[in-house]
Design an enzyme around this catalytic site. Structure first.
Site, mmCIF file in Angstrom:
data_model
loop_
_atom_site.group_PDB
_atom_site.id
_atom_site.type_symbol
_atom_site.label_atom_id
_atom_site.label_comp_id
_atom_site.label_asym_id
_atom_site.label_seq_id
_atom_site.Cartn_x
_atom_site.Cartn_y
_atom_site.Cartn_z
ATOM 1 C CD GLU A 181 -3.402 -0.985 5.297
ATOM 2 O OE1 GLU A 181 -3.603 -1.963 6.026
ATOM 3 O OE2 GLU A 181 -2.799 0.046 5.700
ATOM 4 C CD GLU A 182 -1.449 2.594 7.489
ATOM 5 O OE1 GLU A 182 -2.197 2.180 8.387
ATOM 6 O OE2 GLU A 182 -0.283 2.204 7.343
ATOM 7 C CG HIS A 211 0.485 3.074 12.632
ATOM 8 N ND1 HIS A 211 -0.815 2.685 12.899
ATOM 9 C CD2 HIS A 211 0.776 2.573 11.407
ATOM 10 C CE1 HIS A 211 -1.278 1.977 11.892
ATOM 11 N NE2 HIS A 211 -0.329 1.888 10.966
ATOM 12 C CG ASP A 222 2.465 0.536 7.946
ATOM 13 O OD1 ASP A 222 2.019 -0.132 6.993
ATOM 14 O OD2 ASP A 222 1.746 0.956 8.867
ATOM 15 C CG ASP A 249 0.692 -3.581 5.316
ATOM 16 O OD1 ASP A 249 1.581 -2.773 5.635
ATOM 17 O OD2 ASP A 249 -0.502 -3.438 5.619
ATOM 18 C CG HIS A 295 -0.523 0.110 2.521
ATOM 19 N ND1 HIS A 295 -0.170 1.320 3.075
ATOM 20 C CD2 HIS A 295 -0.325 -0.821 3.490
ATOM 21 C CE1 HIS A 295 0.213 1.131 4.340
ATOM 22 N NE2 HIS A 295 0.137 -0.158 4.613
#
Length: 478
Positions: free
Chosen positions: A334-335, A434, A300, A362, A288
């Site tokens: 995606e997130e 994140h 990520d 991912d 992604h």
């Protein structure tokens, strides 16, 4: 199960086929061809250089942002230069913007006059805003959903802190995804439950393994009409609030100013490396393209996109053309919405039988150990030749599962498409996940080379099998 990955006769045949000019025919899945794909990828830093372009030149890529738009252009241009056929598939994406974020403990038992304490926190995706001057309210601590329900009478008008630790011990023993699922449900369900009970705001102890006073953001799952201010706090600050709350009443000032804007226009970047005799059949390899906005999304999921792009770059170097079309996809959103995966499925559901297999990476850029796959048990043995080629680089493991659960492949998997993902060392992945520390320096170039080798060999293998991998829906017809 045979572990032979190089046969002299096949090597001689391969040498005659690969020497000079375009191939008369695809070399197929003989061990020499697979080994050449592996070794070519292991010698190349092309994917790492593309990851550096994405993270250093663009930076964060949250859906709806200028960075997300720039990444679409960058990846599309790069794939066109490789000679792939590029399509930009329109996707309407969530457009949420972070604003000011500040937390302060303003009253607690034993507080010296004039003293307040800063709380390190970050706003969760989907959060609403506090008043501009901040929200001041008492804080209560709960450690489970059951405790939240049992204390429902105390929730209204208060800030609720979900104090649930991330189980790093599980992550250290190969169960990082399970540890993350256990913790992240309090981020995706907790604020909504607190809102339904009348809470003024919700805080979640960060879902991550290393205690560097780093808050970990993520999506809260809240929707219009049921939003309250919500943030993740660092582990250290969550523990501080737990200790202070044990002494007596605790009051916090919380200031958050995010905005939920109208949906924005974005795209899935789709790059096809056309097949030969089975060109209408598709093998997807993907990652992604979006990231959270605190850092550059190197793990990520910049590594997933760069590795997927590296599949075609590797095959181009070798002048290999697969029997089936290999389709690289850089997914949008995606997130905080997964709308890219949904848009792709909607566009292809009428011919989902032509989607032969799908790979999504991912889980960061840790060392690859092999593959995870949602294939039926009786088909595991057919992957022995692929395992044999991957084994010399320590990536010969094969983990079969009924449901892989890759976010962007979810609808395809439900429709029966066999799905695959690299089996990686994720023991430290959630240290930086994140957070503001998910940057290029966290990616080991050697591990990324192995990652591309795994992805390229697997994609080639799936694109050249005589018969497609069986689907679980096929079992229902037998």
């Amino acid at each position: 199960m045979s572990r032979t990955f190089h046969q002299p006769v096949l090597s001689l045949l391969a040498a005659s086929m690969f020497s000079g000019g375009a191939l008369a025919a695809a070399p197929g899945n003989d061990p020499a061809a697979l080994a050449k794909i592996r070794d070519t990828a292991l010698k190349s830093d092309w994917a790492y250089e593309r990851l550096a372009d994405m993270t250093d030149l663009i930076g964060p890529r949250l859906s709806g942002s200028a960075g997300a738009a720039a990444a679409v252009t960058q990846v599309a241009d790069t794939m066109r230069k490789l000679g792939a056929t590029v399509t930009l598939q329109p996707v309407k994406v969530a457009h949420w913007v972070r604003g000011e974020e500040k937390g302060e403990l303003v009253d607690y038992r034993g507080r010296p006059a004039g003293v307040t304490q800063r709380v390190v926190l970050t706003t969760l995706g989907g959060s609403s805003a506090t008043p501009a001057a901040g929200l001041v309210a008492p804080l209560i601590v709960v450690r489970s959903f059951d405790e939240l329900k049992a204390r429902a009478a105390e929730v209204k008008g208060r800030i609720v802190l979900f104090d649930v630790p991330f189980d790093q011990g599980m992550a250290d023993r190969g169960q990082a995804s399970q540890a993350y699922r256990q913790g992240s449900k309090y981020r995706t369900l907790g604020p909504r439950m607190a809102a339904e009970m009348g809470a003024a705001a919700a805080l979640v102890r960060s879902v991550g393994g290393a205690d560097f006073r780093l808050p970990h953001t993520g999506n809260s799952g809240m929707q219009d009409g049921a939003r309250i201010p919500a943030a993740a706090v660092s582990t250290e600050d969550a523990l501080l609030m737990v200790r202070l709350a044990a002494r007596g009443p605790l009051t916090m000032r919380l200031t958050l100013s995010p905005q939920t804007l109208p949906d924005a226009d974005s795209f899935n970047v789709i790059a096809d490396w056309p097949g030969t005799d089975k060109a209408d059949e598709i093998v997807v390899v993907s990652g992604h393209l979006d990231s959270w906005d605190l850092a550059t999304g190197a793990n990520d999921d910049g590594t997933g996109v760069a590795s997927a792009m590296g599949v075609i770059e590797t095959l181009k170097k070798l002048d290999y053309r697969p029997r089936r079309t290999i389709r690289v996809i850089a997914w949008a959103n995606e997130e905080n919405g997964a709308r890219g995966g949904l848009a792709y499925f909607d566009a292809n559901k009428a011919a989902v039988g032509k989607q032969i297999a799908a790979i999504e990476s991912d889980s960061g850029a840790g060392r690859p150990f092999g593959l995870r796959a949602s294939v039926i048990a009786r088909d595991v043995a057919q992957f022995a030749p692929l395992q044999a080629v991957l084994e010399p680089m320590g990536a010969g493991a094969f983990q079969r599962t009924d449901v892989l659960g890759a976010t962007d492949l979810h609808e395809l998997e439900l429709a029966g498409v066999p799905t695959f993902a690299p089996l990686l060392d994720t023991s430290t992945y959630f240290h930086y996940h994140h957070t503001a520390a998910d940057t290029l320096d966290k990616v080991d170039p050697e591990n990324l080379r192995r990652h591309v080798a795994l992805m390229a060999a697997t994609t080639w293998f799936l694109a050249n099998t005589d018969k497609p991998v069986a689907r679980w829906v096929d079992l229902l017809k037998e």
